[in-house]
Every structure is written in C-alpha cells, then in structure tokens.
Enzyme design. Structure first.
Site, PDB file in Angstrom:
ATOM      1  N   GLY A   1       1.075  -1.727  -0.404  1.00 21.52           N
ATOM      2  CA  GLY A   1      -0.059   0.104   0.060  1.00 21.52           C
ATOM      3  C   GLY A   1       1.202   1.297   0.061  1.00 21.52           C
ATOM      4  O   GLY A   1       2.475   0.977  -0.278  1.00 21.52           O
ATOM      5  N   ILE A   2       0.395   2.191   0.304  1.00 24.54           N
ATOM      6  CA  ILE A   2       1.347   3.857  -0.296  1.00 24.54           C
ATOM      7  C   ILE A   2       1.904   3.437   1.445  1.00 24.54           C
ATOM      8  O   ILE A   2       2.913   4.840   1.124  1.00 24.54           O
ATOM      9  CB  ILE A   2      -0.171   4.760   0.296  1.00 24.54           C
ATOM     10  CG1 ILE A   2      -0.970   4.745  -1.054  1.00 24.54           C
ATOM     11  CG2 ILE A   2       0.307   6.143   0.350  1.00 24.54           C
ATOM     12  CD1 ILE A   2      -2.423   5.193  -0.830  1.00 24.54           C
ATOM     13  N   GLY A   3       1.070   3.104   2.714  1.00 22.64           N
ATOM     14  CA  GLY A   3       2.406   3.547   3.608  1.00 22.64           C
ATOM     15  C   GLY A   3       3.267   2.576   3.629  1.00 22.64           C
ATOM     16  O   GLY A   3       4.641   3.401   3.898  1.00 22.64           O
TER      17      GLY A   3
ATOM     18  N   SER B   1      -9.049  12.338   1.094  1.00 26.03           N
ATOM     19  CA  SER B   1      -9.373  12.019   0.319  1.00 26.03           C
ATOM     20  C   SER B   1      -9.728  13.308  -0.705  1.00 26.03           C
ATOM     21  O   SER B   1     -10.119  14.015   0.047  1.00 26.03           O
ATOM     22  CB  SER B   1      -9.869  10.481  -0.191  1.00 26.03           C
ATOM     23  OG  SER B   1     -10.311  10.349  -0.896  1.00 26.03           O
TER      24      SER B   1
ATOM     25  N   TYR C   1     -17.436   6.157   4.028  1.00 28.67           N
ATOM     26  CA  TYR C   1     -15.885   6.683   3.213  1.00 28.67           C
ATOM     27  C   TYR C   1     -15.674   8.218   3.265  1.00 28.67           C
ATOM     28  O   TYR C   1     -14.764   8.696   4.010  1.00 28.67           O
ATOM     29  CB  TYR C   1     -15.516   5.949   1.926  1.00 28.67           C
ATOM     30  CG  TYR C   1     -14.198   5.956   1.898  1.00 28.67           C
ATOM     31  CD1 TYR C   1     -13.030   5.169   2.341  1.00 28.67           C
ATOM     32  CD2 TYR C   1     -13.651   6.757   0.907  1.00 28.67           C
ATOM     33  CE1 TYR C   1     -11.613   5.784   2.285  1.00 28.67           C
ATOM     34  CE2 TYR C   1     -12.132   7.354   0.395  1.00 28.67           C
ATOM     35  CZ  TYR C   1     -11.077   6.603   1.032  1.00 28.67           C
ATOM     36  OH  TYR C   1     -10.027   6.745   0.711  1.00 28.67           O
TER      37      TYR C   1
HETATM   38  N1  LIG Z   1      -5.595   4.061  -3.043  1.00 31.14           N
HETATM   39  C1  LIG Z   1      -5.982   5.349  -2.968  1.00 31.14           C
HETATM   40  O1  LIG Z   1      -6.899   5.654  -4.093  1.00 31.14           O
HETATM   41  C2  LIG Z   1      -6.529   6.403  -2.271  1.00 31.14           C
HETATM   42  C3  LIG Z   1      -6.374   5.785  -0.430  1.00 31.14           C
HETATM   43  N2  LIG Z   1      -6.438   6.845   0.074  1.00 31.14           N
HETATM   44  C4  LIG Z   1      -6.055   6.693   1.631  1.00 31.14           C
HETATM   45  O2  LIG Z   1      -4.519   6.121   2.019  1.00 31.14           O
HETATM   46  C5  LIG Z   1      -4.611   5.445   2.708  1.00 31.14           C
HETATM   47  C6  LIG Z   1      -3.715   4.144   2.713  1.00 31.14           C
HETATM   48  O3  LIG Z   1      -4.916   3.209   2.243  1.00 31.14           O
HETATM   49  P1  LIG Z   1      -4.052   2.167   0.359  1.00 31.14           P
HETATM   50  O4  LIG Z   1      -2.844   2.154   0.615  1.00 31.14           O
HETATM   51  O5  LIG Z   1      -4.281   3.059  -1.407  1.00 31.14           O
HETATM   52  O6  LIG Z   1      -4.349   1.250   0.874  1.00 31.14           O
HETATM   53  P2  LIG Z   1      -4.296  -0.615   1.498  1.00 31.14           P
HETATM   54  O7  LIG Z   1      -5.144  -1.630   1.685  1.00 31.14           O
HETATM   55  O8  LIG Z   1      -3.266  -0.565   1.146  1.00 31.14           O
HETATM   56  O9  LIG Z   1      -3.928  -0.148   2.641  1.00 31.14           O
HETATM   57  C7  LIG Z   1      -5.107   0.227   4.328  1.00 31.14           C
HETATM   58  C8  LIG Z   1      -3.905   0.008   5.157  1.00 31.14           C
HETATM   59  O10 LIG Z   1      -4.292   0.181   6.229  1.00 31.14           O
HETATM   60  C9  LIG Z   1      -4.458  -0.267   7.404  1.00 31.14           C
HETATM   61  N3  LIG Z   1      -5.417  -0.514   8.127  1.00 31.14           N
HETATM   62  C10 LIG Z   1      -6.981  -0.479   7.957  1.00 31.14           C
HETATM   63  N4  LIG Z   1      -7.384  -1.261   8.897  1.00 31.14           N
HETATM   64  C11 LIG Z   1      -7.056  -1.063   9.465  1.00 31.14           C
HETATM   65  C12 LIG Z   1      -7.211  -1.417  11.032  1.00 31.14           C
HETATM   66  N5  LIG Z   1      -7.925  -1.362  11.530  1.00 31.14           N
HETATM   67  N6  LIG Z   1      -5.757  -1.087  12.304  1.00 31.14           N
HETATM   68  C13 LIG Z   1      -4.462  -0.987  11.735  1.00 31.14           C
HETATM   69  N7  LIG Z   1      -4.277  -1.427  10.031  1.00 31.14           N
HETATM   70  C14 LIG Z   1      -6.001  -0.377   9.289  1.00 31.14           C
HETATM   71  C15 LIG Z   1      -4.009  -2.182   6.314  1.00 31.14           C
HETATM   72  O11 LIG Z   1      -3.680  -3.101   6.909  1.00 31.14           O
HETATM   73  P3  LIG Z   1      -4.183  -4.318   6.442  1.00 31.14           P
HETATM   74  O12 LIG Z   1      -3.233  -5.077   5.763  1.00 31.14           O
HETATM   75  O13 LIG Z   1      -4.252  -5.159   7.712  1.00 31.14           O
HETATM   76  O14 LIG Z   1      -5.379  -4.485   6.004  1.00 31.14           O
HETATM   77  C16 LIG Z   1      -3.429  -1.153   5.476  1.00 31.14           C
HETATM   78  O15 LIG Z   1      -2.320  -1.719   5.815  1.00 31.14           O
HETATM   79  C17 LIG Z   1      -5.979   4.936   3.015  1.00 31.14           C
HETATM   80  O16 LIG Z   1      -6.483   5.471   4.544  1.00 31.14           O
HETATM   81  C18 LIG Z   1      -6.833   5.352   2.143  1.00 31.14           C
HETATM   82  O17 LIG Z   1      -7.879   5.137   2.391  1.00 31.14           O
HETATM   83  C19 LIG Z   1      -6.761   8.022   0.017  1.00 31.14           C
HETATM   84  C20 LIG Z   1      -7.236   7.904  -1.237  1.00 31.14           C
HETATM   85  C21 LIG Z   1      -7.215   7.456  -2.703  1.00 31.14           C
HETATM   86  C1  LIG Z   2     -11.301   3.967 -15.331  1.00 28.33           C
HETATM   87  C2  LIG Z   2     -12.904   3.016 -15.232  1.00 28.33           C
HETATM   88  C3  LIG Z   2     -12.795   3.067 -17.342  1.00 28.33           C
HETATM   89  C4  LIG Z   2     -13.782   2.726 -14.470  1.00 28.33           C
HETATM   90  C5  LIG Z   2     -13.317   2.748 -13.499  1.00 28.33           C
HETATM   91  C6  LIG Z   2     -14.607   4.200 -12.409  1.00 28.33           C
HETATM   92  C7  LIG Z   2     -14.484   4.251 -11.437  1.00 28.33           C
HETATM   93  C8  LIG Z   2     -15.091   2.734 -10.029  1.00 28.33           C
HETATM   94  C9  LIG Z   2     -13.360   4.928 -10.808  1.00 28.33           C
HETATM   95  C10 LIG Z   2     -13.228   6.525 -11.333  1.00 28.33           C
HETATM   96  C11 LIG Z   2     -12.759   6.728 -10.421  1.00 28.33           C
HETATM   97  C12 LIG Z   2     -12.214   5.969  -9.600  1.00 28.33           C
HETATM   98  C13 LIG Z   2     -11.400   6.555  -7.875  1.00 28.33           C
HETATM   99  C14 LIG Z   2     -12.010   6.073  -6.805  1.00 28.33           C
HETATM  100  C15 LIG Z   2     -12.855   4.236  -6.870  1.00 28.33           C
HETATM  101  C16 LIG Z   2     -12.457   3.950  -7.914  1.00 28.33           C
HETATM  102  C17 LIG Z   2     -13.540   5.129  -9.100  1.00 28.33           C
HETATM  103  C18 LIG Z   2     -14.815   5.468  -8.580  1.00 28.33           C
HETATM  104  C19 LIG Z   2     -11.668   6.444  -5.750  1.00 28.33           C
HETATM  105  C20 LIG Z   2     -12.528   6.925  -4.906  1.00 28.33           C
HETATM  106  C21 LIG Z   2     -11.040   5.652  -4.532  1.00 28.33           C
HETATM  107  C22 LIG Z   2     -10.418   6.136  -3.175  1.00 28.33           C
HETATM  108  C23 LIG Z   2     -10.694   7.581  -2.904  1.00 28.33           C
HETATM  109  O1  LIG Z   2     -10.416   7.934  -1.484  1.00 28.33           O
HETATM  110  C24 LIG Z   2     -10.225   8.444  -4.447  1.00 28.33           C
HETATM  111  C25 LIG Z   2      -9.428   9.682  -4.071  1.00 28.33           C
HETATM  112  C26 LIG Z   2     -10.464   7.854  -5.295  1.00 28.33           C
HETATM  113  C27 LIG Z   2     -10.939   8.585  -6.264  1.00 28.33           C
HETATM  114  C28 LIG Z   2     -11.401   8.143  -7.327  1.00 28.33           C
END
Ligand SMILES: NC(=O)C1=CN([C@@H]2O[C@H](COP(=O)(O)OP(=O)(O)OC[C@H]3O[C@@H](n4cnc5c(N)ncnc54)[C@H](OP(=O)(O)O)[C@@H]3O)[C@@H](O)[C@H]2O)C=CC1
Ligand SMILES: CC(C)CCC[C@@H](C)[C@H]1CC[C@H]2C3=C(CC[C@]12C)[C@@]1(C)CCC(=O)[C@@H](C)[C@@H]1CC3
Length: 331
Positions: free
Chosen positions: A17-19, A175, A197
C-alpha cells in the site's frame, strides 16, 4: 534522530500500500530515520519489516500491534509506544478502509458524457457507496478506523508529540472523495447514510484543522494529504481484479487528462514524503496537500484549499471529546 510512527503499514499481498511505499521513500532519503510500524496483523507487519530491511539492511524499524478500529487496542498500543520512546516527530495516520464498496454504474456512464468527467475521475464523487458495520465498541467501523481510533491515538501520544522546543507533525491520509455533503455533525458516525468513507475523510479534514487550533501552541501541527487514485488493495476491492487489469491501459491514458491518477503507491506517497521535508510551522492548516503525477510521470505536491470552517471543526472536536469520555468509562 527522527522517530516516526506509521499506522497501517502492512505489506500487501498484491501491491504493497501507500504506507509501505512511504517507508521505502523515507529510508532512501534518510537511512537514520527510526520507523515504528503500527499494524494490526503481526505476520504481515513482520513481512513488511523484512521487505524494508532487504533494501535498507541498517534501518531501525520496530513494530507495534495496533488495530486502530478497536479502542482497547489503541490504548494498549499507545501505552507500548510511550514505554518505548520519549519523543515522536511524525505520526502518519494512514490506516483506512472502504468496506463493501458498490459502484453506481449508471452514474458513471452519465458522468462520462457530462462536462464533469475529469472531476468524476479525480474524486469518484457520486460513484461509490459502502455498507458499514458496527464494531465491538459499538462504533461504526469506518468512523472508528478512519477517524476516531486515530483521534484517540493522537490524544494518548500527546506527551511524545508535544515537547518543549520541538515541533512535531501528524499527517492524515485523506482523500479527494471527502465531501461536506456526505458529513453531518448530527450523525458523526454516518449511521444513516451509505457514504461512510467520504464522511470519515471529510471529518479527518475538519479534525486536522481543530488539532491545529488546539495544539499548535504546544508544538504539534497537523496536515492532510490526498494520494490521488492509487492501485492498492483498497482500490482492487472496488471492482474485480481482472477488470482493473483489463482497463489498466485506459487508466494510463486517463492520466493524460488528470494528474490525480497517480496509480502507483510510490507516486501516491509523494505528498506524505514531501511533508516530511517541510517545516511544520510553515504549512497551511486550511490546505490539503495532493500527490499529483503528470502525463510524463513527474511527481509533485500541490496544496488545495479545503471546504472546511473553524466552527464545524470545533463542534466536531467537542463531540469527539465527549465520545472519548464515554469510551474511557466503558473500557
Ligand atoms: N488507494 C487510493 O486510491 C486512495 C487511498 N487513500 C487512503 O490511503 C490510505 C492507505 O490506503 P491504501 O494504501 O490505498 O490501501 P491499503 O488497503 O493497501 O492500505 C490500508 C492500510 O490500512 C491498514 N488498516 C486498515 N484497517 C486497519 C485497522 N483497523 N488497524 C490497523 N491498520 C488498518 C491496512 O492493514 P491490513 O493490511 O491489515 O489490511 C493497510 O495496511 C487509506 O487511508 C485510504 O483511505 C486515499 C485516497 C485514494
Ligand atoms: C477507469 C474506469 C474505466 C472505470 C473506473 C470507474 C470507477 C470505479 C473509478 C473512477 C474514479 C475512481 C476513484 C476512486 C475509486 C474508483 C473510481 C470511482 C476513489 C474514490 C478511491 C478512493 C479515494 O479515496 C479517491 C481519491 C478515489 C477517487 C477516484
């Protein structure tokens, strides 16, 4: 020496993940940085530690068990951290969930042919709903994990974060999906709606502002970032994996029109990493710092003014303090 605590750092099965990407970037930037990874799953946490040690064999990486959605676990983890350290410089509040996501396909096709397609792709606005659950503490799971557990953690780590002569920074992974209309002060936990969310991320934007108002005088600062759309377990959970693989070329194409499709965890961690290099005092409490990637693949961080205000932030803060009292009495 810089000590940094990261919540939600597990090595992911598919992507990492991002972390984890942030940890890699921090260690590449400064091999002396001391990392403490706060994760709920011990085995995955150890795997993440080992993966980081492969590329940075001398790194100082410790682990602490934390399920941020369980209040008992938060108090216990904070106690453990207080016993181990006397100072924290950065606290990355990155753990986040989006359970049972549903895509509104009709809204997606409608959005595609409206003038707001780029906005829809950047924010996912109106496209996603979630089904939330209740935790054993009696809290809504998304609220507890994405917001309240972090709130308690910061409060419990106050002695390490607020130290005379030192400034520290807490960083919320929010987000662009955070939306004022999804959040209500009368329903903090989002019991009534199906956009938990979006609601929890908007609440984290407000809470960051409130923390700045209450803690800047003690040397603690708070900032908010958005990583853009990143392919991680969170996004893979929205649609079937094979579908994402199929549309991947389209995703890279969309990147020409919107720099918010950062796509890789490395790119998504850009703003988290950028904040690490800033002076906390110089940051704007009203800004969300966005990780952005240009069509040519260049990463940069851009601040964007948040749709938040002091009165709402203060009301939320007061309500969270009340809830904290109630939880302390229960545990
Ligand atoms: N991916 C994206 O497009 C976006 C992500 N974000 C935010 O970025 C952050 C990281 O997400 P991302 O890397 O994408 O997703 P991941 O699912 O890869 O990472 C999420 C992390 O949070 C941990 N986590 C979830 N629940 C808990 C809990 N109860 N206690 C401790 N750790 C927990 C997970 O651990 P475990 O491995 O145990 O599940 C995992 O390491 C999130 O806050 C997400 O909302 C924001 C915008 C867009
Ligand atoms: C790209 C495609 C042809 C179809 C994908 C459609 C949707 C499933 C995505 C379009 C924009 C995406 C998006 C997120 C999830 C997947 C989509 C809705 C997020 C909401 C995921 C979590 C976040 O925190 C946001 C920043 C993302 C914003 C864009």
């Amino acid at each position: 020496m810089i000590r940094s605590l990261h919540c939600g750092q597990d090595l992911k099965t598919v992507t990492g993940g991002i972390g984890l990407a942030l940890c890699e970037r921090l260690l590449s930037h400064d091999a002396q940085v001391q990392l403490c990874l706060a994760c709920r799953n011990g085995q995955r946490a150890e795997a993440a530690r080992q993966a980081l040690l492969v590329s940075h064999p001398q790194a100082h990486i410790s682990l602490v068990q934390l399920d941020v959605g369980s209040m008992h676990s938060v108090f216990k983890a904070a106690q453990e951290v207080r016993q181990r350290y006397n100072r924290l410089d950065y606290l990355y509040l990155n753990a986040g969930i989006m359970p049972n996501p549903q895509v509104d396909h009709k809204a997606f096709y409608k959005g595609l042919f409206s003038g707001k397609a780029v906005h829809m792709f950047s924010t996912g606005e109106g496209l996603l709903t979630q089904k939330d659950e209740v935790t054993s503490d009696g809290l809504q799971q998304v609220f507890a994990t994405n917001l309240f557990g972090h709130f308690i953690l910061v409060r419990e780590l106050e002695p390490l974060l607020c130290r005379p002569g030192n400034s520290s920074l807490i960083i919320w992974t929010s987000s662009s999906n955070a939306r004022r209309s999804a959040f209500s002060l009368d329903d903090l936990q989002h019991k009534q709606g199906n956009e938990s969310y979006s609601s929890s991320k908007y609440a984290s934007d407000l809470l960051s502002l409130a923390f700045n108002r209450h803690y800047n005088s003690k040397g603690l600062y708070s900032s908010v970032i958005c990583p853009g759309l990143v392919m991680t377990n969170l996004t893979y959970g929205i649609l079937p994996s094979f579908f994402w693989t199929l549309i991947m070329p389209i995703m890279w194409l969309i990147r020409i029109f919107t720099n918010t499709f950062t796509l890789t965890p490395y790119n998504g961690a850009e703003a988290l990493f950028w904040l690490f290099k800033q002076k906390p005092e110089a940051l704007d409490p009203m800004a969300k710092y966005h990780s952005l990637t240009s069509g040519l693949g260049n990463n940069y961080t851009q601040p964007c003014k948040m749709d938040i205000d002091d009165i709402m932030a203060e009301t939320l803060y007061e309500k969270l303090l009340d809830l904290e009292d109630a939880i302390r009495k229960k545990l």
